[in-house]
Design an enzyme around this catalytic site. Structure first.
Site, short mmCIF file in Angstrom:
data_model
loop_
_atom_site.label_atom_id
_atom_site.label_comp_id
_atom_site.label_asym_id
_atom_site.label_seq_id
_atom_site.Cartn_x
_atom_site.Cartn_y
_atom_site.Cartn_z
N ASP A 1 -8.69 0.64 -25.11
CA ASP A 1 -9.59 0.56 -23.98
C ASP A 1 -9.75 1.92 -23.32
O ASP A 1 -8.93 2.81 -23.48
CB ASP A 1 -9.06 -0.45 -22.96
CG ASP A 1 -9.24 -1.86 -23.47
OD1 ASP A 1 -10.19 -2.09 -24.22
OD2 ASP A 1 -8.42 -2.72 -23.13
N PRO B 1 0.82 -1.22 0.00
CA PRO B 1 0.00 0.00 0.00
C PRO B 1 0.86 1.27 0.00
O PRO B 1 0.36 2.35 -0.30
CB PRO B 1 -0.80 -0.11 1.30
CG PRO B 1 -0.76 -1.54 1.68
CD PRO B 1 0.53 -2.08 1.15
#
Ligand code: 4GX
Length: 273
Positions: free
Chosen positions: A170, A90
């Site tokens: 995309d 994280p």
């Protein structure tokens, strides 16, 4: 052109099914990507195969020891000294599509998956080239983040997606979310497909899709829209959207109450038809 991933983990079994299904499974069969798990515990030298220890200075939890990880990484570096080593945490830089594309230009990645309270800081100092976070939430280990990274990176390797599909096209590349998709039946319990999609009028369909992509992005991700390169026509379509009637974008609402699955038991059950 093939890309290799070495995953350093205490739980190699976590990777087998997720990476062998569907598109990634095909990519492995075709030899476009090569994935190897490396069990960090195999690089311990003591009788009890200890991989963690209590933190210096005290505090809760355990820390992954430096020596087994160092030996595991070195066992790969002897084969390829220029391998790029990533630690999922994280505390890393946020993962996003551009980073996935950049990593896809590396021929060989090591992905280090931490457990417990993380790894001894000297692992980072001595062996890690880049620290990456898949989002601001805390998981039980780096294994799922490593799978997320492999999936997103592999889509950029030529041949992994079908020839009619490019990862470059995309959403996120043009900073617009995708337009809504429909397939048969036309009428599902009174909920019909927008008529324009059945019109056969290709320019009308393109305009509708562009407008709906703009609508969705302005509603859900105004931060993305600010980065998008909008044409004069896009601005006109966006104007139509903004002065449009109340916007029905139900999928973006929180879950409806009373629609949740029953509380789970131990184990994973596969629903019988
Ligand atoms: N995006 N985790 C790492 C072990 C750990 C604990 C503390 C450093 C400090 C995560 C994420 C993530 C769970 C992987 C804890 N490492 N990784 N792990 N979010 O939550 O990448």
């Amino acid at each position: 052109m093939r890309m290799r991933f070495d995953i350093l983990t205490l739980f190699p079994n976590m990777f087998f099914s997720p990476l062998q299904e569907s598109i990634l499974g095909k990519a492995i069969e075709k030899g476009l990507i090569q994935i190897q798990t490396v069990n960090i515990r195999h690089f311990t030298l003591d009788k009890h195969r200890v991989v963690d220890d209590i933190p210096y200075g005290g505090g809760q939890g355990m820390v992954m020891k430096v020596e087994p990880i160092a030996r595991a990484i070195e066992s790969i570096k002897v084969e390829n000294p220029s391998v790029w080593t990533v630690y999922l945490t994280p505390q890393g830089k946020p993962f996003h599509q551009d980073l996935a594309r950049r990593l896809s230009t590396q021929p060989h990645l090591i992905l280090l998956c931490g457990r417990y309270e993380g790894v001894d800081e000297r692992v980072r100092e001595l062996f890690i080239d880049e620290e990456i976070s898949i989002g601001d939430y805390v998981l039980t280990g780096g294994e799922l983040p490593a799978m997320v990274l492999i999936d997103a990176v592999s889509r950029f390797i030529p041949g992994v997606l079908g020839s009619d599909h490019s990862a470059e096209e995309d959403s996120f590349f043009n900073f617009l979310l995708e337009y809504p998709q429909f397939t048969r039946p036309f009428d599902f319990k009174g909920n019909c497909v927008p008529e324009v999609l059945l019109s056969g009028n290709h320019s009308a369909i393109s305009l509708w899709r562009r407008r709906e992509a703009l609508r969705r992005t302005s509603l859900r991700r105004p931060d993305l829209l600010a980065k998008a390169n909008l044409s004069e026509e896009d601005k006109r379509l966006l104007g139509e959207v903004l002065q449009g009637k109340s916007i029905d974008d139900r999928a973006y609402l929180p879950d409806r109450q009373g629609m949740r699955p029953p509380a789970g038991q131990a184990g994973i059950k596969d629903k019988k038809k």
